[in-house]
Design a protein around this motif. Sequence first.
Motif, PDB file in Angstrom:
ATOM      1  N   UNK A 130      78.826 -50.680 109.432  1.00 22.39           N
ATOM      2  CA  UNK A 130      78.856 -51.794 108.481  1.00 22.39           C
ATOM      3  C   UNK A 130      78.213 -51.382 107.165  1.00 22.39           C
ATOM      4  N   UNK A 131      77.009 -50.821 107.245  1.00 22.74           N
ATOM      5  CA  UNK A 131      76.290 -50.411 106.034  1.00 22.74           C
ATOM      6  C   UNK A 131      75.187 -49.446 106.410  1.00 22.74           C
ATOM      7  N   UNK A 132      74.747 -48.694 105.429  1.00 19.28           N
ATOM      8  CA  UNK A 132      73.587 -47.819 105.585  1.00 19.28           C
ATOM      9  C   UNK A 132      72.782 -47.884 104.301  1.00 19.28           C
ATOM     10  N   UNK A 133      71.527 -48.299 104.440  1.00 18.26           N
ATOM     11  CA  UNK A 133      70.597 -48.387 103.306  1.00 18.26           C
ATOM     12  C   UNK A 133      69.577 -47.268 103.442  1.00 18.26           C
ATOM     13  N   UNK A 134      69.543 -46.362 102.468  1.00 26.45           N
ATOM     14  CA  UNK A 134      68.589 -45.248 102.484  1.00 26.45           C
ATOM     15  C   UNK A 134      67.594 -45.398 101.348  1.00 26.45           C
ATOM     16  N   UNK A 166      80.441 -40.486 107.527  1.00 27.78           N
ATOM     17  CA  UNK A 166      80.514 -41.377 108.680  1.00 27.78           C
ATOM     18  C   UNK A 166      81.953 -41.707 109.069  1.00 27.78           C
ATOM     19  N   UNK A 167      82.904 -41.204 108.301  1.00 24.76           N
ATOM     20  CA  UNK A 167      84.306 -41.517 108.585  1.00 24.76           C
ATOM     21  C   UNK A 167      84.587 -43.004 108.457  1.00 24.76           C
ATOM     22  N   UNK A 168      83.951 -43.630 107.458  1.00 30.89           N
ATOM     23  CA  UNK A 168      84.009 -45.085 107.338  1.00 30.89           C
ATOM     24  C   UNK A 168      84.876 -45.545 106.177  1.00 30.89           C
ATOM     25  N   UNK A 185      87.852 -52.587 107.190  1.00 28.53           N
ATOM     26  CA  UNK A 185      87.871 -54.001 106.849  1.00 28.53           C
ATOM     27  C   UNK A 185      86.909 -54.740 107.773  1.00 28.53           C
ATOM     28  N   UNK A 186      85.795 -55.300 107.249  1.00 25.92           N
ATOM     29  CA  UNK A 186      85.353 -55.237 105.852  1.00 25.92           C
ATOM     30  C   UNK A 186      84.939 -53.817 105.460  1.00 25.92           C
ATOM     31  N   UNK A 187      84.938 -53.503 104.168  1.00 22.77           N
ATOM     32  CA  UNK A 187      84.575 -52.154 103.731  1.00 22.77           C
ATOM     33  C   UNK A 187      83.125 -51.800 104.078  1.00 22.77           C
TER      34      UNK A 187
END
Length: 432
Positions: free
Chosen positions: A222-226, A257-259, A263-265
């Motif tokens: 879904x997301x990654x926050x660094x 991550x192959x992301x 959907x959702x982006x």
Amino acid sequence: MKKVLFILVIFSIMQPSYCEEKVFKAGAYASNITPRLGVSIAGSMSEGHISHIHDQLHARCLVLDDGEDRLAIVIVDSCMVLREPIDEAKELIEKETGIPKENILVAATHSHSAPTSAFVFQSEPDPDYREFLIRRIADGVRCAVGNLEPAKIGWGSGEEPNQVFNRRWHLKEGAMSPNPFGELDQVRMNPGRASADLVSPAGPIDPEVSFISVRSSEDRPIALLANYSLHYVGGVGGGHASADYFGVFADRIQELLGADRQEPPFVGILSNGTSGDINNIDFTKPGISQERYEQINIVGDAVAKAVQQTLGSLEYQDWVDLDSAQQEISLGVRKPSTEEVEEAKKILEEAEDPNNLKGLRDIYAKETVDLSSYPGQVPVILQTLKIGDLGVAAIPCEVFVEIGLEIKERSPFDDTFTIELANGYNGYLPTP
């Protein structure tokens, strides 16, 4: 009587708050904040204007929900954003999503190739862009809420020590030239590269790349926050708008991550840690010739790979508790003396073009006069988010790395990192 009690027990068991387990949810959205051409660029000591969009700028949003509380984190591709527009955006977010203002963290990345949203040296913000930015930050959180879905969360850290260098140096005795006020400092910021006068860095670095990863219950990213303690990198084209290495990281981590095309982006996010005295220049070595954006790409790629190398061993949790706390404190402003202001006014009177100052002496004179009209006290927000056993500190300054390291050491949480330039802008926060 027994029949009544039995009915009450059955009724209470059937209530949703008792029979349903809490579900952890996450949602993310990248809200486009790219300006029109012609808007002023922040990050330089002289005025410049955007004449080309190299890459799109975003307010990258992550919303977390533990079933009782929601947290929103927004990282904005901007050099700095003042508290007033951030407060306005938080008001809209609270009104439109119900997320309390105290649960919202909004921070700038510190890209020096983004639109001016605050008066910085000789750059002036565009009022229309300011209003556009406020609306797009609020819209981004609203869209992230719309993307909320059952999720799992994990956090960890890697290291990338090759891209961070302390930019404050001790020099050999007699090598220090006067600062713009005609005084001698104890250390020099950004000294000459490979200079024979260099003695030692005046402080440490923090090579840690902390991160939070959220995935759907079906294991879709879904997301990654660094978080990385490094100033902007630069090396962009003249008049270019760019998110600097923060934008490269977002694209690169998505690729690793192959992301792509989800959907959702998927939303990759990189926040700025405590980098007030840290940049990407190894002053012990001479400079090398590079193409535009070459170093930005090197740094963004390196930080993304540092995260990827740790992700494989990450343990995800189906639910963690969320909380937030903040406090407003009042800080005194160290204002220039009457003599310093009068001297600065004389310097400005002699300037060749008062509307386009050249040289640090003239520019610092203008800053001195401006600072003299500041209030004696300024309000500052300090904020902390709790995500399970992870603590996220938020400070509205360019924080020296020594302070960030001390926060990590003294934190009661198992893992901690600090996001600087958060919830406003109040200058540098150096060590005593």
